[in-house]
Write an enzyme that holds these catalytic residues in place. Structure first.
Site, mmCIF file in Angstrom:
data_model
loop_
_atom_site.group_PDB
_atom_site.id
_atom_site.type_symbol
_atom_site.label_atom_id
_atom_site.label_comp_id
_atom_site.label_asym_id
_atom_site.label_seq_id
_atom_site.Cartn_x
_atom_site.Cartn_y
_atom_site.Cartn_z
ATOM 1 N N ASN A 154 0.794 -1.237 0.000
ATOM 2 C CA ASN A 154 0.000 0.000 0.000
ATOM 3 C C ASN A 154 0.826 1.287 0.000
ATOM 4 O OD1 ASN A 154 0.796 -0.397 2.647
ATOM 5 N ND2 ASN A 154 -1.083 0.454 3.505
ATOM 6 N N GLU A 250 4.892 -3.717 12.021
ATOM 7 C CA GLU A 250 3.707 -2.856 11.879
ATOM 8 C C GLU A 250 2.629 -3.723 11.246
ATOM 9 O OE1 GLU A 250 4.240 0.509 9.276
ATOM 10 O OE2 GLU A 250 2.084 0.830 9.195
ATOM 11 N N CYS A 284 -3.161 1.146 6.979
ATOM 12 C CA CYS A 284 -3.300 0.534 8.301
ATOM 13 C C CYS A 284 -3.879 1.535 9.289
ATOM 14 C CB CYS A 284 -1.968 -0.026 8.780
ATOM 15 S SG CYS A 284 -0.667 1.173 8.804
HETATM 16 O O1 G3H Z 1 -0.613 1.540 5.986
HETATM 17 C C1 G3H Z 1 0.185 1.811 6.874
HETATM 18 C C2 G3H Z 1 0.905 3.091 6.869
HETATM 19 O O2 G3H Z 1 1.973 3.073 7.769
HETATM 20 C C3 G3H Z 1 -0.031 4.243 7.147
HETATM 21 O O3 G3H Z 1 0.597 5.438 6.843
HETATM 22 O O4 G3H Z 1 -0.877 7.008 8.083
HETATM 23 O O5 G3H Z 1 0.729 7.833 6.375
HETATM 24 O O6 G3H Z 1 -1.310 6.573 5.704
HETATM 25 P P1 G3H Z 1 -0.262 6.781 6.752
#
Ligand code: G3H
Length: 476
Positions: A154, A250, A284
């Site tokens: 993603n 994570e 996430c």
């Molecule tokens: O999808 C997991 C990422 O660490 C979320 O990052 O909060 O910048 O979208 P973000």
């Protein structure tokens, strides 16, 4: 067919078998990338990476900072091409893809700055600071060895760079395994790193079938730090089978938005819709459940629905909010969650609209969700948002904390008095007051509790996780 070679120990190699990368926006095959499908070859990659580390660790700090800056500049000057690859490979809107590349360049530069601060200020214990008598003890920060980085689809560049940059500047070598939907950008990064001048073996893009070789990778004797972003099932297994390595995991979330009775509902609705639906909810940190009292329920739902009904839906090149999901299985999974909820009494606020040929699921708000429904607990990674009505705040907090996840949370309120007290009752890594949850700005520590993760990311903490200390104690 676009057959791409990957970088291993300074050579661009091919393999007999390939992994297939599809364009989620039309299900067409985009490229073939090497499938390194041989245990001995994989073990050898780590051995060579270890040998490379033994030389690279003694390079000067200035050289490593300069190399990382050169790597960053090459990414910057190729940003449109990189954004196009991201758009095609993971169906992220072009503009968002470009922002992701730019954020990664900033991440690299900030890593250089923070690394220099850490290195120039080693921890010292002596009489003047800690009352340590007759000794001056200085603790230096050193690399750990081979870092294994495993990244998701993603944020195919940003979540790779946030692992590579700290590892490289600190003097580690890296073996990284990008998600197969994300392997094209992973290999492109390896090309740019090679062009920047990293020595053979310092940076290796290991494209392989992780379901087959995951255990082998994470338990390799040379791996001294592992940074993984992905699902909790895999992450928890990694935690079980690894030992004596630095571990950063994570693992996803089910971030709640708790709307208190005194909240500014317009602000809450804006933030909730942005937090839940950007990149079709494939983050996430997306808001994945809303808790609102019966007092505010109708008004908030009306506001949320108005905004959701205006969301743009389409193909990544047109930069809509709702883009194709990563694959057909994710579309099916989201529909299963929606149907399960409806069969148990939830109310779909929009009609179910799906375009399977483009993996497009139109956004949906699901009202009257209760704890019997899977959507109350499972992470959809799609554009669907459950609304849960609470009678008492305690009941909302109990449901929030009953989740196996604990990445981030949002609380909406117009009264900031004692807000810390409430925030601290929520079991998650970070609680955002009056904003949707998010990882950035990247200097902030980023971490989850429970099944959302282990270890800490963020620019400084990532460097700490990929380094160790060595003390020199001068006795007087
Ligand atoms: O999808 C997991 C990422 O660490 C979320 O990052 O909060 O910048 O979208 P973000």
């Amino acid at each position: 067919m676009n057959q791409i070679k990957t970088l291993i120990n300074g050579q661009f190699i091919n393999t007999k078998n390939s992994l297939e990368v599809y364009n989620p926006a039309n299900n067409e095959l985009l490229a073939l990338v090497p499938n390194i499908d041989d245990e001995a070859q994989i073990n050898d990659i780590f051995k060579q990476a270890h040998n490379a580390y033994l030389k690279y660790k003694d390079s000067s700090i200035e050289d490593r900072v300069a190399l990382l800056e050169k790597f960053a500049s090459l990414i910057e000057s190729n940003k449109e091409e990189l954004a196009t690859i991201i758009m095609n490979e993971v169906a992220k809107g072009y503009k968002d893809s470009l922002v992701e590349v730019e954020r990664s360049v900033e991440y690299m530069r900030a890593t250089n700055v923070e690394y220099l601060k850490l290195i120039k200020n080693p921890t010292v214990f002596d009489q003047s600071i800690h009352g340590v008598k007759n000794k001056v003890a200085t603790y230096y920060r050193l690399p750990v060895g081979v870092v294994l980085a495993i990244s998701p689809f993603n944020y195919p560049i940003n979540l790779l760079i946030s692992k590579l940059a700290p590892a490289l500047v600190a003097g580690n070598s890296v073996v990284y395994k990008p998600s197969t939907q994300g392997a094209m950008i992973g290999i492109k990064l390896a090309e740019l790193a090679h062009q920047a001048g990293y020595a053979p073996g310092v940076i290796n893009c290991l494209t392989t079938d992780a379901r087959k070789y995951g255990d082998l990778l994470v338990t390799n004797q040379y791996v001294k730090a592992l940074s993984f972003t992905g699902g909790p099932k895999v992450g928890n297994r990694m935690a079980q089978i690894t030992s004596k390595i630095s571990l950063v995991l994570e693992l996803g979330g089910k971030d709640p938005a708790l709307v208190l009775d005194d909240a500014d509902l317009e602000l809450a609705a804006n933030e909730i819709v942005k937090g839940a639906f950007s990149y079709s909810g494939q983050r996430c940190t997306a808001i994945k459940r809303v808790f609102v009292s019966s007092k505010n329920h109708d008004q908030l739902l009306t506001l949320i629905n108005q905004k959701v009904n205006q969301l743009t839906v389409g193909l990544p090149k047109d930069n809509p909010t709702i883009v194709p999901l990563i694959n057909n299985n994710t579309v099916k999974y989201n529909i299963d969650l929606l149907e399960d909820a409806k069969s148990k009494g939830a109310v779909w606020c929009q009609e179910l609209k799906v375009d399977h040929s483009h993996n497009l699921l139109y956004p949906m708000v699901v009202d009257q969700v209760n704890e019997q429904m899977r959507i109350a607990w499972e992470e959809p990674f799609g554009p669907i948002l459950p609304i849960i009505v609470y009678d008492h705040l305690d009941q909302a907090l109990e449901l929030i904390n009953r989740s196996e996840y604990g990445l981030q949370a949002s609380v909406f309120t117009s009264n900031l008095d004692n807000i810390e007290q409430l925030a601290l009752q929520i079991e998650s890594g970070t609680i955002n007051i009056n904003r949707s949850s998010s990882r950035g700005p990247d200097i902030l520590p980023f971490f989850g509790v429970k099944d959302s993760g282990f270890g800490i990311q963020g620019i400084v903490d990532a460097i700490l996780s990929m380094t160790t200390i060595k003390g020199v104690v001068i006795n007087k």
